[in-house]
Write a protein that holds these residues in place. Sequence first.
Motif, PDB file in Angstrom:
ATOM      1  N   GLN A   4       0.825  -1.208   0.000  1.00 29.21           N
ATOM      2  CA  GLN A   4       0.000   0.000   0.000  1.00 29.21           C
ATOM      3  C   GLN A   4       0.862   1.261   0.000  1.00 29.21           C
ATOM      4  OE1 GLN A   4      -3.216   0.138  -0.627  1.00 29.21           O
ATOM      5  NE2 GLN A   4      -2.962   2.347  -0.685  1.00 29.21           N
ATOM      6  N   ALA A   5       1.938   1.248   0.744  1.00 29.62           N
ATOM      7  CA  ALA A   5       2.844   2.400   0.784  1.00 29.62           C
ATOM      8  C   ALA A   5       3.482   2.625  -0.591  1.00 29.62           C
ATOM      9  CB  ALA A   5       3.915   2.192   1.849  1.00 29.62           C
ATOM     10  N   LEU A   6       3.909   1.556  -1.238  1.00 27.10           N
ATOM     11  CA  LEU A   6       4.509   1.683  -2.567  1.00 27.10           C
ATOM     12  C   LEU A   6       3.501   2.173  -3.596  1.00 27.10           C
ATOM     13  CD1 LEU A   6       6.771  -1.504  -2.680  1.00 27.10           C
ATOM     14  CD2 LEU A   6       7.533   0.877  -2.631  1.00 27.10           C
ATOM     15  N   VAL A   7       2.301   1.610  -3.577  1.00 23.58           N
ATOM     16  CA  VAL A   7       1.255   2.024  -4.511  1.00 23.58           C
ATOM     17  C   VAL A   7       0.959   3.507  -4.338  1.00 23.58           C
ATOM     18  CG1 VAL A   7      -1.202   1.772  -5.094  1.00 23.58           C
ATOM     19  CG2 VAL A   7       0.219  -0.266  -4.802  1.00 23.58           C
ATOM     20  N   SER A   8       0.843   3.934  -3.110  1.00 26.76           N
ATOM     21  CA  SER A   8       0.559   5.332  -2.817  1.00 26.76           C
ATOM     22  C   SER A   8       1.675   6.250  -3.324  1.00 26.76           C
ATOM     23  CB  SER A   8       0.366   5.512  -1.309  1.00 26.76           C
ATOM     24  OG  SER A   8       0.154   6.850  -0.991  1.00 26.76           O
ATOM     25  N   GLU A   9       2.908   5.857  -3.092  1.00 30.48           N
ATOM     26  CA  GLU A   9       4.059   6.650  -3.545  1.00 30.48           C
ATOM     27  C   GLU A   9       4.085   6.772  -5.070  1.00 30.48           C
ATOM     28  OE1 GLU A   9       6.956   8.338  -2.216  1.00 30.48           O
ATOM     29  OE2 GLU A   9       5.499   8.432  -0.587  1.00 30.48           O
ATOM     30  N   TYR A  10       3.964   5.643  -5.758  1.00 32.93           N
ATOM     31  CA  TYR A  10       4.011   5.667  -7.216  1.00 32.93           C
ATOM     32  C   TYR A  10       2.796   6.381  -7.801  1.00 32.93           C
ATOM     33  CZ  TYR A  10       8.099   2.654  -7.195  1.00 32.93           C
ATOM     34  OH  TYR A  10       9.371   2.142  -7.001  1.00 32.93           O
ATOM     35  N   ALA A  11       1.640   6.255  -7.178  1.00 30.06           N
ATOM     36  CA  ALA A  11       0.429   6.931  -7.657  1.00 30.06           C
ATOM     37  C   ALA A  11       0.573   8.446  -7.577  1.00 30.06           C
ATOM     38  CB  ALA A  11      -0.787   6.474  -6.861  1.00 30.06           C
ATOM     39  N   SER A  12       1.343   8.927  -6.633  1.00 32.70           N
ATOM     40  CA  SER A  12       1.535  10.371  -6.483  1.00 32.70           C
ATOM     41  C   SER A  12       2.560  10.914  -7.476  1.00 32.70           C
ATOM     42  CB  SER A  12       1.977  10.700  -5.054  1.00 32.70           C
ATOM     43  OG  SER A  12       3.307  10.273  -4.838  1.00 32.70           O
ATOM     44  N   GLY A  13       3.158  10.037  -8.258  1.00 31.81           N
ATOM     45  CA  GLY A  13       4.159  10.462  -9.232  1.00 31.81           C
ATOM     46  C   GLY A  13       5.567  10.424  -8.696  1.00 31.81           C
ATOM     47  N   ALA A  14       5.705  10.032  -7.448  1.00 33.62           N
ATOM     48  CA  ALA A  14       7.027   9.928  -6.829  1.00 33.62           C
ATOM     49  C   ALA A  14       7.408   8.448  -6.754  1.00 33.62           C
ATOM     50  CB  ALA A  14       6.986  10.557  -5.435  1.00 33.62           C
ATOM     51  N   GLY A  15       8.169   8.114  -5.781  1.00 29.58           N
ATOM     52  CA  GLY A  15       8.565   6.722  -5.585  1.00 29.58           C
ATOM     53  C   GLY A  15       9.994   6.477  -6.005  1.00 29.58           C
ATOM     54  N   ILE A  16      10.506   5.368  -5.561  1.00 28.06           N
ATOM     55  CA  ILE A  16      11.885   4.989  -5.822  1.00 28.06           C
ATOM     56  C   ILE A  16      12.005   4.465  -7.255  1.00 28.06           C
ATOM     57  CG2 ILE A  16      13.738   3.435  -5.116  1.00 28.06           C
ATOM     58  CD1 ILE A  16      12.352   3.332  -2.354  1.00 28.06           C
ATOM     59  N   SER A  74      -8.921  -0.515  -9.639  1.00 24.54           N
ATOM     60  CA  SER A  74      -9.214   0.214  -8.391  1.00 24.54           C
ATOM     61  C   SER A  74      -8.077   1.134  -7.961  1.00 24.54           C
ATOM     62  CB  SER A  74      -9.624  -0.749  -7.284  1.00 24.54           C
ATOM     63  OG  SER A  74      -8.552  -1.589  -6.926  1.00 24.54           O
ATOM     64  N   GLU A  75      -7.589   0.941  -6.751  1.00 30.65           N
ATOM     65  CA  GLU A  75      -6.607   1.849  -6.163  1.00 30.65           C
ATOM     66  C   GLU A  75      -5.285   1.898  -6.918  1.00 30.65           C
ATOM     67  OE1 GLU A  75      -5.042  -1.160  -2.723  1.00 30.65           O
ATOM     68  OE2 GLU A  75      -7.164  -0.719  -3.016  1.00 30.65           O
ATOM     69  N   ALA A  76      -4.922   0.842  -7.596  1.00 30.89           N
ATOM     70  CA  ALA A  76      -3.635   0.787  -8.291  1.00 30.89           C
ATOM     71  C   ALA A  76      -3.707   1.361  -9.708  1.00 30.89           C
ATOM     72  CB  ALA A  76      -3.137  -0.647  -8.330  1.00 30.89           C
ATOM     73  N   GLU A  77      -4.896   1.684 -10.176  1.00 31.61           N
ATOM     74  CA  GLU A  77      -5.047   2.234 -11.528  1.00 31.61           C
ATOM     75  C   GLU A  77      -4.287   3.556 -11.681  1.00 31.61           C
ATOM     76  OE1 GLU A  77      -8.634   2.812 -14.744  1.00 31.61           O
ATOM     77  OE2 GLU A  77      -9.128   2.822 -12.620  1.00 31.61           O
ATOM     78  N   LYS A  78      -4.359   4.409 -10.674  1.00 31.31           N
ATOM     79  CA  LYS A  78      -3.656   5.688 -10.693  1.00 31.31           C
ATOM     80  C   LYS A  78      -2.137   5.464 -10.690  1.00 31.31           C
ATOM     81  CE  LYS A  78      -3.469  10.154  -8.413  1.00 31.31           C
ATOM     82  NZ  LYS A  78      -3.873  10.972  -7.285  1.00 31.31           N
ATOM     83  N   MET A  79      -1.680   4.481  -9.936  1.00 29.66           N
ATOM     84  CA  MET A  79      -0.264   4.151  -9.902  1.00 29.66           C
ATOM     85  C   MET A  79       0.204   3.713 -11.294  1.00 29.66           C
ATOM     86  SD  MET A  79       1.754   0.959  -8.106  1.00 29.66           S
ATOM     87  CE  MET A  79       0.735  -0.202  -8.982  1.00 29.66           C
TER      88      MET A  79
END
Length: 167
Positions: free
Chosen positions: A37-49, A94-99
């Motif tokens: 969930q933390a990774l999905v949220s990070e990547y969905a926001s356009g950030a992430g590792i 669902s939630e991962a579509e934005k990611m």
Amino acid sequence: MSRVHPEFAYQSRELGGQIEGILGDPPDRKNYQNMIQALVSEYASGAGIEDLNMMAFALVDHIEFHDRQTILEEAGDFEDGDAARVFAAASCSSEAEKMYAALEENYPDLGRQAIITAFLHKHPRLWSEDDVSLDQLAEGDDGDDGDDDDDAVSDDFAQMFDQEGEQ
């Protein structure tokens, strides 16, 4: 059975090890879900590792593959490939579509590799890798490849340097 690039095979194995490591022994599903969930949220926001395995880890439980053949074809080349084609061959709901959309926009090449890695991890029976181990490479090799006798010198060659023979 399709052959995949050795780096994709390696990354798929690494993803399996990463999943096992996060789950732990005994498996802690709550910790695992929190991490995803933390990774999905990070990547969905356009950030992430910017890390192939982190992206594949974020995708692996959410991704659905619609065109397996395309993914397998693209798995033959690690560096170059058609990112748009790979992204079109799968989707997240669902939630991962934005990611998924953010990965395609921000990290198309790395995202392509992550999608293929997640696919290979989820479908290990659909592919194989070339065996490039030393044992496999040496199979059928008799050792010396010919009758090259390094000590033999032709008479013509020897006479070229024989100054007494010229007199």
